[in-house]
Design a protein around this motif. Sequence first.
Motif, PDB file in Angstrom:
ATOM      1  N   ALA A  10     -18.896  10.849  -6.384  1.00 15.01           N
ATOM      2  CA  ALA A  10     -17.968  11.868  -5.902  1.00 15.01           C
ATOM      3  C   ALA A  10     -18.591  12.682  -4.774  1.00 15.01           C
ATOM      4  CB  ALA A  10     -17.552  12.783  -7.054  1.00 15.01           C
ATOM      5  N   ILE A  11     -19.851  13.040  -4.910  1.00 14.00           N
ATOM      6  CA  ILE A  11     -20.526  13.813  -3.866  1.00 14.00           C
ATOM      7  C   ILE A  11     -20.612  13.004  -2.574  1.00 14.00           C
ATOM      8  CG2 ILE A  11     -22.750  14.796  -3.190  1.00 14.00           C
ATOM      9  CD1 ILE A  11     -23.063  15.636  -6.170  1.00 14.00           C
ATOM     10  N   PHE A  12     -21.033  11.748  -2.668  1.00 10.27           N
ATOM     11  CA  PHE A  12     -21.101  10.905  -1.476  1.00 10.27           C
ATOM     12  C   PHE A  12     -19.728  10.692  -0.859  1.00 10.27           C
ATOM     13  CE2 PHE A  12     -25.295   9.232  -3.048  1.00 10.27           C
ATOM     14  CZ  PHE A  12     -26.021   9.697  -1.965  1.00 10.27           C
ATOM     15  N   PHE A  13     -18.723  10.517  -1.686  1.00 11.01           N
ATOM     16  CA  PHE A  13     -17.370  10.316  -1.174  1.00 11.01           C
ATOM     17  C   PHE A  13     -16.893  11.546  -0.409  1.00 11.01           C
ATOM     18  CE2 PHE A  13     -12.767  10.623  -1.501  1.00 11.01           C
ATOM     19  CZ  PHE A  13     -12.389   9.381  -0.989  1.00 11.01           C
ATOM     20  N   VAL A  14     -17.098  12.732  -0.970  1.00  8.56           N
ATOM     21  CA  VAL A  14     -16.659  13.971  -0.311  1.00  8.56           C
ATOM     22  C   VAL A  14     -17.400  14.158   1.007  1.00  8.56           C
ATOM     23  CG1 VAL A  14     -16.689  16.488  -0.501  1.00  8.56           C
ATOM     24  CG2 VAL A  14     -15.871  15.103  -2.405  1.00  8.56           C
ATOM     25  N   VAL A  15     -18.701  13.925   1.009  1.00  8.66           N
ATOM     26  CA  VAL A  15     -19.483  14.077   2.239  1.00  8.66           C
ATOM     27  C   VAL A  15     -19.009  13.085   3.297  1.00  8.66           C
ATOM     28  CG1 VAL A  15     -21.797  13.799   3.225  1.00  8.66           C
ATOM     29  CG2 VAL A  15     -21.493  15.064   1.109  1.00  8.66           C
ATOM     30  N   ALA A  16     -18.822  11.835   2.924  1.00  8.78           N
ATOM     31  CA  ALA A  16     -18.352  10.826   3.879  1.00  8.78           C
ATOM     32  C   ALA A  16     -16.954  11.159   4.382  1.00  8.78           C
ATOM     33  CB  ALA A  16     -18.365   9.443   3.225  1.00  8.78           C
ATOM     34  N   PHE A  17     -16.088  11.620   3.509  1.00  9.22           N
ATOM     35  CA  PHE A  17     -14.723  11.962   3.900  1.00  9.22           C
ATOM     36  C   PHE A  17     -14.720  13.109   4.905  1.00  9.22           C
ATOM     37  CE2 PHE A  17     -10.703  14.229   3.244  1.00  9.22           C
ATOM     38  CZ  PHE A  17      -9.818  13.199   3.483  1.00  9.22           C
ATOM     39  N   VAL A  18     -15.527  14.129   4.644  1.00  7.60           N
ATOM     40  CA  VAL A  18     -15.595  15.275   5.559  1.00  7.60           C
ATOM     41  C   VAL A  18     -16.144  14.845   6.917  1.00  7.60           C
ATOM     42  CG1 VAL A  18     -16.762  17.480   5.951  1.00  7.60           C
ATOM     43  CG2 VAL A  18     -15.695  17.012   3.746  1.00  7.60           C
ATOM     44  N   ILE A  19     -17.163  14.008   6.923  1.00  9.30           N
ATOM     45  CA  ILE A  19     -17.725  13.534   8.192  1.00  9.30           C
ATOM     46  C   ILE A  19     -16.697  12.745   8.981  1.00  9.30           C
ATOM     47  CG2 ILE A  19     -19.427  11.937   9.175  1.00  9.30           C
ATOM     48  CD1 ILE A  19     -21.350  12.879   6.958  1.00  9.30           C
ATOM     49  N   VAL A  20     -15.974  11.863   8.326  1.00  9.02           N
ATOM     50  CA  VAL A  20     -14.936  11.082   9.014  1.00  9.02           C
ATOM     51  C   VAL A  20     -13.825  11.987   9.537  1.00  9.02           C
ATOM     52  CG1 VAL A  20     -13.130   9.342   8.667  1.00  9.02           C
ATOM     53  CG2 VAL A  20     -15.431   8.942   7.810  1.00  9.02           C
ATOM     54  N   ILE A  22     -14.071  15.169  10.434  1.00  9.79           N
ATOM     55  CA  ILE A  22     -14.590  15.918  11.585  1.00  9.79           C
ATOM     56  C   ILE A  22     -14.625  15.022  12.813  1.00  9.79           C
ATOM     57  CG2 ILE A  22     -16.670  16.994  12.529  1.00  9.79           C
ATOM     58  CD1 ILE A  22     -17.184  18.106   9.697  1.00  9.79           C
ATOM     59  N   PHE A  23     -15.116  13.802  12.663  1.00  9.81           N
ATOM     60  CA  PHE A  23     -15.179  12.865  13.781  1.00  9.81           C
ATOM     61  C   PHE A  23     -13.780  12.578  14.332  1.00  9.81           C
ATOM     62  CE2 PHE A  23     -15.083   8.439  15.297  1.00  9.81           C
ATOM     63  CZ  PHE A  23     -15.941   8.558  16.382  1.00  9.81           C
ATOM     64  N   THR A  24     -12.828  12.347  13.446  1.00  5.78           N
ATOM     65  CA  THR A  24     -11.459  12.049  13.868  1.00  5.78           C
ATOM     66  C   THR A  24     -10.819  13.248  14.555  1.00  5.78           C
ATOM     67  OG1 THR A  24     -11.256  10.515  12.020  1.00  5.78           O
ATOM     68  CG2 THR A  24      -9.228  11.215  13.068  1.00  5.78           C
ATOM     69  N   TYR A  25     -11.044  14.441  14.028  1.00  6.93           N
ATOM     70  CA  TYR A  25     -10.463  15.626  14.641  1.00  6.93           C
ATOM     71  C   TYR A  25     -11.031  15.841  16.036  1.00  6.93           C
ATOM     72  CZ  TYR A  25      -9.166  20.394  15.634  1.00  6.93           C
ATOM     73  OH  TYR A  25      -8.676  21.511  16.236  1.00  6.93           O
ATOM     74  N   ARG A  26     -12.338  15.688  16.202  1.00 10.01           N
ATOM     75  CA  ARG A  26     -12.937  15.857  17.525  1.00 10.01           C
ATOM     76  C   ARG A  26     -12.401  14.827  18.513  1.00 10.01           C
ATOM     77  NH1 ARG A  26     -19.282  17.357  16.522  1.00 10.01           N
ATOM     78  NH2 ARG A  26     -18.885  19.411  15.615  1.00 10.01           N
ATOM     79  N   LYS A  27     -12.175  13.622  18.026  1.00 10.16           N
ATOM     80  CA  LYS A  27     -11.655  12.559  18.881  1.00 10.16           C
ATOM     81  C   LYS A  27     -10.237  12.886  19.367  1.00 10.16           C
ATOM     82  CE  LYS A  27     -10.413   7.741  18.434  1.00 10.16           C
ATOM     83  NZ  LYS A  27     -10.330   6.651  17.483  1.00 10.16           N
TER      84      LYS A  27
END
Length: 62
Positions: A10-20, A22-27
């Motif tokens: 769950a922790i890894f999933f949340v971290v990966a989801f947030v990173i994706v 952020i990347f998508t929003y910046r794009k």
Amino acid sequence: MFSPNQLIFAIFFVVAFVIVMIFTYRKDKNLHKKYYKGSFWILIGFVVFIGLLLLIKSYVKQ
């Protein structure tokens, strides 16, 4: 309640989801500025509307 492996996943999933996200929003940031002008005021309107509903509910309850 949860096994240690489930919590790690769950922790890894949340971290990966947030990173994706952020990347998508910046794009898409420039597209958001172009096509969604004034959407902030819609958000403010919803917040005010919800606040009014809660105020009316507390007033009627008394």
